[in-house]
Design an enzyme around this catalytic site. Sequence first.
Site, short mmCIF file in Angstrom:
data_model
loop_
_atom_site.label_atom_id
_atom_site.label_comp_id
_atom_site.label_asym_id
_atom_site.label_seq_id
_atom_site.Cartn_x
_atom_site.Cartn_y
_atom_site.Cartn_z
N ASP A 1 0.80 -1.11 -0.30
CA ASP A 1 -0.05 0.01 0.10
C ASP A 1 0.79 1.31 -0.05
OD1 ASP A 1 -2.86 1.23 0.35
OD2 ASP A 1 -1.97 1.82 2.08
N GLU B 1 1.60 -0.57 -5.23
CA GLU B 1 0.19 0.24 -5.53
C GLU B 1 0.71 1.80 -5.34
OE1 GLU B 1 -3.43 2.44 -3.95
OE2 GLU B 1 -1.68 1.82 -2.52
#
Length: 644
Positions: free
Chosen positions: A378, A407
């Site tokens: 993330d 990401e």
Amino acid sequence: MQHQTRIVIENVLPQLDGGAFAIKRIVGQKVTVTADVFSDGHDVIECQVKYKHEAAKKWQDVRMRPTENDAWTAEFKVEKQGTYTYFIEGWVDYALNWQHGTERKIQDNQYVKSELLEGAEYVKAVQKLADKDEKEFLKKAAAYFVDEKEYDKAIEMAMSHELTAIFKKYPILYIENKSAELQIYVDRKKALFSTWYEFFPRSASSVEGKHGTFKDCEKLLPRVADMGFDTLYFPPIHPIGEVNRKGKNNATNAEPGDVGSPWGIGSQYGGHKATHPELGSIDDFKSLVKKAKSLGIEVAMDYALQAAPDHPYVKDFPQWFKWRPDGTVQYAENPPKKYQDIQPIYFESADWKNLWKELLDVALFWIEECDIKVYRVDNPHTKPFYFWGWLIAEIKKKHPDVLFLAEAFTRPKIMNELAKQGFSQSYTYFTWRNSKAELMEYVTELTQTEQKEFYRPNFWPNTPDINPFALQNGNESVHLQKYFLAATLSSSVGIYGPVFEYRVCEPMAPGKEEYLNSEKYEYYHWDWTIQNKLTTLITRINALRYENASLQQTNNITFCNTNNEQVMAYYKYDDDLTNETLMVVSLDNFNNQQAMVRIPMEQMGNEPIKVQDLITGNTYYWDKEWNFVDLSPALPFHLFKIQR
């Protein structure tokens, strides 16, 4: 600097930033190396690529071939996971130079007795390296070269292809030069070819109004496998913070019963090494991972380095957070988005070494405790690049099968740097590329520039964070088109599953790419038994990706000309040209579109071809350069397999 070599080696490719980073390949892939290699004067030169796996003791070599303007090329395959080293070696080849010069003189009817005597010395030099049959040939050649009575036979042997082959096989390196050593990191195949499915475990319950569990997720695994997905990605499964917990629709104040965002990690029930109690225990999660593996699915965990205000780290390691004068911590922001339920980790902490060690231990915990081999990371672009380079390298030392998906939807150079630092795959801008020109330009950048050596794209039409404008009208055709483009342009593809399949698309507000009633802040009840046209065609496309090697790679692609800007066509092929496919896609989701498509016959051998549409089963014979296609919004694409 004094250096006697006469060989110049320049423009060695592929390499990244002068060799600062390794290029990427998977097991069995080819590495094509090119360079400019030349010398002063007119002597014959030779060069080769030498390469070695980190565990090997001996170097392997492959001779380079000249192309044009002093450029040379060669290919080799990487057969094992891990790091390979390669470099180019060049030399003046006096034996071949002698043979070439002597041949020119013979063709000019010159008497070359002196040259033959010189050749005998070169023959003797390689004789000790040759095998039995070659030794016999060389022995005869040496005898003829010094015997004036055998002049004709000597000339014949001096000009023979057999002698050329032996000289090439056993080069004696004179005044050689070497390039710098460069590296390749070789991953398992899944780093290049993967099919991802995302859902929230807490929405897995078959009972409306009930929080889902890992046991509920196990029941859904056959559905995921049957649809052809090999990677099941879960948002964070850790305890969710109770302090500053988010309410529905990102409300800053949670109401009783609000479950919060899974990315607000940590509470009284534990932190990054614990599971959210309502999902189940770590043993339950282990069982889920094991069951998934038996069905050919790897579970990907979310590796999110942040903490809720009540995460145990905040109390036990306050030095890992940046405190303001009033005793509070600034919550995370990504303007205009605000994350009041998240405290960023302070990577500039004086205690950074212990911080790095703990974050490495978190990743290793799930790898070694639960057999996790894939992480979706993330927001990696908000943490230091060199931290990622270190962490990924440390994990790969012990667990080379572990893969990392970055990401990071941010600036291009930042996304590229993360890939160079070791991320196996990367999210991309595909989500926002809709027109023919945008798609072709972007895919060309990914596959025809330096990026092809290190950036492995994973195309996602949607994510829990992104409700793209293109999908917000809920049109079935655009969902079909976007999945088909993602799954055939890139060898890795993913969807935020049920939201995409059931075309949930209402935005938070006009002009916003966020979902109304986002699943990030509440759990849903999905009817997982529903099958529709979209699920059926996704399943079919996924199956075809597994059946066709040309769709299991990204870089071998040629865009085809069409006479309609609403129709895009592209040809893909595997490295060995044993599998070829041609995709034709309508970008108009409301109207029929017709076009003439130019097939790249120059790449296909300039011969008629048979194409079979693997979706419908229809077969066509194309014996002309331009061919007619007709597409409707009901089925806005063709996936042709090319048959000879």
